[in-house]
Design an enzyme around this catalytic site. Structure first.
Site, short mmCIF file in Angstrom:
data_model
loop_
_atom_site.label_atom_id
_atom_site.label_comp_id
_atom_site.label_asym_id
_atom_site.label_seq_id
_atom_site.Cartn_x
_atom_site.Cartn_y
_atom_site.Cartn_z
N TYR A 93 -0.77 -0.56 9.58
CA TYR A 93 0.39 -0.48 8.70
C TYR A 93 0.40 0.86 7.96
CZ TYR A 93 3.78 -1.63 5.09
OH TYR A 93 4.88 -1.63 4.26
N LYS A 97 3.19 3.80 8.62
CA LYS A 97 4.09 4.19 7.54
C LYS A 97 3.96 5.69 7.25
CE LYS A 97 6.28 0.41 6.85
NZ LYS A 97 7.74 0.34 6.95
N ASP A 127 8.13 -6.83 -4.72
CA ASP A 127 8.21 -8.29 -4.70
C ASP A 127 9.02 -8.71 -3.48
OD1 ASP A 127 8.08 -10.97 -5.32
OD2 ASP A 127 9.67 -10.87 -6.84
N THR A 128 8.34 -8.73 -2.34
CA THR A 128 8.93 -9.13 -1.06
C THR A 128 7.99 -10.13 -0.42
OG1 THR A 128 7.75 -7.43 0.19
CG2 THR A 128 9.91 -6.80 -0.73
N PRO A 129 8.43 -10.81 0.62
CA PRO A 129 7.50 -11.71 1.31
C PRO A 129 6.23 -11.00 1.79
CG PRO A 129 9.74 -12.22 1.97
CD PRO A 129 9.80 -10.95 1.13
#
Length: 189
Positions: A93, A97, A127-129
Site C-alpha cells: 500500500y 501510494k 475516517d473511512t472503512p
C-alpha cells in the site's frame, strides 16, 4: 460499475463517460485497496493485486482520459500520507501510494500540450472503512492526529473540487498532503 483490475474495462469506461457527459473535462481517480500484509507475510499475488488497483488502473484511466479530455481539463489522484512513511507496516500500500505521486507528475507532463493538469491529494488519517480497519489492526494508529480527530470524506471532496476546478488553473504536478499538518510535525501529545 467497472472492475479497475480488469485492463479491458478501463478505456471503454472512460469513453462511455465522455459520451454520456458530452465530453470529459475532469477525472478524479479515487480507488485504492490494501492487503494489509507486512513484508514478511507479503505474497506476490497480494502485491500485484494492490499495484494493479492502486497504480496500473490510474495509469490506464489517465492514459485514455488524456486522449479524450478537453483542453484545459484536470485529473486528480488520491494517494495517501502513507506514501511517505513506513508506519503502517504495509509496504504494498505504502509504495503503491508513493508510485501514484510519481505517476501524477508523469500525467501532468503528458497533459502539458493540451493544458491538462494533474495533481495528487495525499490524505492523512481518515475516517473511512479502510482507516477504521487500519485502526483495528493498530490501536495506536491515530493517537497523534492533529485536532484530535481523523479527517472526513467531505474534507477530501472539497479539496478535490478545488483542484479539479478552474480556480486552481495554475496548480499542476503538485501533491497536497491533507493531514491537518501531521507531516509537518503538528502532532497531538
Amino acid at each position: 460499475m467497472v472492475d479497475v483490475s480488469d485492463v479491458a474495462q478501463i478505456a471503454p469506461a472512460v469513453e462511455r463517460c465522455a459520451q454520456k457527459l458530452g465530453g470529459l473535462e475532469g477525472l478524479a481517480l479515487n480507488v485504492g485497496i490494501s492487503s494489509g500484509l507486512s513484508l514478511p507475510k507479503m505474497t506476490a499475488e497480494a502485491w500485484d493485486r494492490d499495484y494493479a488497483v492502486n497504480v496500473r488502473s490510474h495509469m490506464l484511466f489517465a492514459q485514455k482520459a488524456l486522449e479524450v479530455m478537453a483542453p484545459g481539463g484536470a485529473i486528480i489522484l488520491i494517494s495517501s500520507m502513507a506514501s511517505q512513511r513506513a508506519g503502517g507496516r504495509n509496504p504494498a500500500y505504502e509504495s503503491s501510494k508513493a508510485a501514484q505521486i510519481a505517476l501524477g507528475r508523469a500525467i501532468a507532463r503528458a497533459g502539458e500540450d493540451k493544458g491538462i493538469r494533474c495533481n495528487v491529494i495525499a490524505p492523512g488519517f481518515m475516517d473511512t472503512p479502510m482507516g477504521r480497519d487500519a485502526s483495528r489492526r493498530r490501536s495506536d494508529r491515530a493517537v497523534t492526529v492533529p485536532f484530535g480527530r481523523q479527517g472526513t470524506g467531505w474534507e477530501v471532496a472539497y479539496t478535490a473540487l478545488f483542484l479539479i476546478s478552474n480556480e486552481s488553473s495554475y496548480v499542476n504536478a503538485h501533491t497536497l498532503f491533507l493531514d491537518a499538518g501531521h507531516m509537518g510535525g503538528i502532532v497531538r501529545s
